[in-house]
Design a protein around this motif. Structure first.
Motif, PDB file in Angstrom:
ATOM      1  N   VAL A 186       0.835  -1.204   0.000  1.00 17.97           N
ATOM      2  CA  VAL A 186       0.000   0.000   0.000  1.00 17.97           C
ATOM      3  C   VAL A 186       0.871   1.256   0.000  1.00 17.97           C
ATOM      4  O   VAL A 186       0.595   2.222  -0.720  1.00 17.97           O
ATOM      5  CB  VAL A 186      -0.953  -0.007   1.212  1.00 17.97           C
ATOM      6  CG1 VAL A 186      -1.694   1.321   1.326  1.00 17.97           C
ATOM      7  CG2 VAL A 186      -1.947  -1.155   1.110  1.00 17.97           C
ATOM      8  N   ARG A 187       1.947   1.240   0.811  1.00 19.25           N
ATOM      9  CA  ARG A 187       2.846   2.389   0.876  1.00 19.25           C
ATOM     10  C   ARG A 187       3.523   2.629  -0.469  1.00 19.25           C
ATOM     11  O   ARG A 187       3.638   3.779  -0.928  1.00 19.25           O
ATOM     12  CB  ARG A 187       3.889   2.161   1.966  1.00 19.25           C
ATOM     13  CG  ARG A 187       4.645   3.421   2.386  1.00 19.25           C
ATOM     14  CD  ARG A 187       5.651   3.117   3.480  1.00 19.25           C
ATOM     15  NE  ARG A 187       5.013   2.571   4.664  1.00 19.25           N
ATOM     16  CZ  ARG A 187       5.191   1.341   5.128  1.00 19.25           C
ATOM     17  NH1 ARG A 187       6.004   0.502   4.475  1.00 19.25           N
ATOM     18  NH2 ARG A 187       4.602   0.925   6.214  1.00 19.25           N
ATOM     19  N   SER A 188       3.955   1.548  -1.112  1.00 16.05           N
ATOM     20  CA  SER A 188       4.633   1.703  -2.411  1.00 16.05           C
ATOM     21  C   SER A 188       3.671   2.223  -3.472  1.00 16.05           C
ATOM     22  O   SER A 188       4.042   3.077  -4.291  1.00 16.05           O
ATOM     23  CB  SER A 188       5.235   0.363  -2.854  1.00 16.05           C
ATOM     24  OG  SER A 188       4.213  -0.589  -3.123  1.00 16.05           O
ATOM     25  N   ARG A 189       2.424   1.740  -3.444  1.00 17.18           N
ATOM     26  CA  ARG A 189       1.433   2.235  -4.408  1.00 17.18           C
ATOM     27  C   ARG A 189       1.123   3.703  -4.172  1.00 17.18           C
ATOM     28  O   ARG A 189       0.976   4.482  -5.120  1.00 17.18           O
ATOM     29  CB  ARG A 189       0.155   1.406  -4.313  1.00 17.18           C
ATOM     30  CG  ARG A 189       0.306  -0.058  -4.692  1.00 17.18           C
ATOM     31  CD  ARG A 189       0.713  -0.254  -6.118  1.00 17.18           C
ATOM     32  NE  ARG A 189      -0.264   0.295  -7.046  1.00 17.18           N
ATOM     33  CZ  ARG A 189      -0.116   0.324  -8.359  1.00 17.18           C
ATOM     34  NH1 ARG A 189       1.009  -0.141  -8.905  1.00 17.18           N
ATOM     35  NH2 ARG A 189      -1.045   0.818  -9.128  1.00 17.18           N
ATOM     36  N   ALA A 190       1.016   4.077  -2.878  1.00 14.52           N
ATOM     37  CA  ALA A 190       0.737   5.477  -2.563  1.00 14.52           C
ATOM     38  C   ALA A 190       1.901   6.367  -2.986  1.00 14.52           C
ATOM     39  O   ALA A 190       1.686   7.451  -3.550  1.00 14.52           O
ATOM     40  CB  ALA A 190       0.467   5.629  -1.067  1.00 14.52           C
TER      41      ALA A 190
END
Length: 366
Positions: A333-337
């Motif tokens: 999720v952090r990488s996508r954000a």
């Protein structure tokens, strides 16, 4: 705001309560739709390092798929509650066919989740009991898919049978199903009414005890596990805790649904004892039962509070559990954000550069 509807069929309904349920449903649908869409993307692209990891990846994937479908279908209920109209016929283009299509998808979708959670919980119980056991990843795909297709087919069969029953009643023909004439004012036969309710009760009634039992046994076995002293051991305990958390959340949110269908089962039993054989007779019997036991408010909001809202909340909470319990999911999720924010900032810099170049060109021309 605190307005009571005047329609005889909805005399115990309250606008404030409708709006409260609609607001909670809308929040659950919004969170669940976004969270489960991300979850589906994550579990479908997650590396598969072994057969057991593959099994749980696919099981979680199907949980996310059914949760997303539940949220999308529950959005119709939000529209109904916010519109002050309690009939699908008023919302879905005044078409009874669209109403039936919605019901055709809603029941198999909602009642596919108990089986998937049951598979997930039983698989984790097996691994806690026999850590060296190898699971079959294909079962995590075949069982939920087969269950959904069969459920959809049976639900469609009940609907078709209802239309045949209604057609026979309208044309004074001997019905092929040994039931009395249908009350075809709403296009639903007694056969269909009884059939799909009993089937729904079986669908949630069979997996639910297995889910509760496997969850309790998993908690007992997990408490007996010695303190983890290795990285792999800690991962097993963490994965088991995640499954137990998902299972306990499912039990708590679906217990009202289970009780809701137990109430229906009792009503059907009482109706059969009273020799009720048509939907008109059942509606009258149901109204008398509700009035005699002062259950008007409970009856009117049973579907919203005990069925639609709990399953939507469960669908919204599951991605939050993944976010709290799975470090790899948080990293994804952090990488996508970060990727999305970098793309947006890159587009913004590009736009600023274009505006600056245009300004420089205007200056040169001047």
């Amino acid at each position: 705001m605190n307005e009571t509807y005047e329609n005889d069929d909805t005399r115990c309904l309250n606008q404030t309560m409708d709006y409260c349920i609609a607001f909670l449903l809308a929040v659950s649908v919004a969170l669940g739709t976004v969270g489960n869409a991300v979850s589906i993307r994550y579990f479908s692209t997650r590396p598969e390092r072994g057969v057991n990891t593959t099994f749980f990846n696919r099981a979680y994937l199907f949980v996310a798929i059914f949760d997303l479908m539940t949220c999308l279908l529950a959005s119709v209920t939000v529209i109904i509650l916010f519109s002050n109209k309690r009939s699908f016929l008023d919302i879905l283009s005044n078409s009874g066919y669209l109403k039936r299509i919605w019901a055709l998808l809603w029941i198999p979708t909602v009642f596919s989740s108990p089986l998937v959670i049951c598979i997930l919980s039983l698989a984790r119980l097996i691994l806690l009991k026999k850590p060296c056991c190898s699971l079959k990843p294909s079962l995590a795909v075949v069982l939920p898919t087969t269950n959904f297709i069969i459920s959809l087919g049976i639900r469609l069969g009940f609907t078709i049978a209802g239309y045949i029953d209604v057609y026979c009643a309208r044309n004074d023909m001997m019905c092929m199903f040994q039931v009395s004439y249908a009350s075809y004012t709403d296009g639903k036969s007694w056969f269909e009414l009884i059939g799909w309710r009993l089937f729904s009760i079986l669908q949630i009634g069979i997996p639910m005890p297995l889910v509760v039992l496997s969850c309790v046994l998993s908690i007992i076995l997990l408490r007996r596990v010695p303190r983890p002293n290795s990285r792999s051991h800690r991962k097993i305990v963490a994965a088991s805790t995640t499954v137990i958390t998902v299972t306990v959340t499912f039990i708590l949110t679906n217990l009202p649904v289970f009780l809701f269908y137990i109430m229906y089962l009792r009503l059907l039993y009482l109706a059969s004892e009273a020799n009720v054989t048509t939907t008109q007779q059942y509606d009258s019997f149901e109204a008398r039962y509700v009035s005699r036991n002062n259950l008007g408010f409970v009856y009117c909001y049973a579907v919203g509070l005990c069925h639609n809202l709990p399953v939507a909340v469960n669908s919204a909470v599951n991605p939050i559990i993944y976010l709290c319990r799975m470090s790899s999911f948080r990293a994804y999720v952090r990488s996508r954000a970060n990727h999305r924010s970098s793309v947006m900032s890159g587009n913004e810099r590009s736009a600023q550069s274009d505006r600056k170049n245009k300004g420089d060109q205007c200056t040169v021309r001047g």
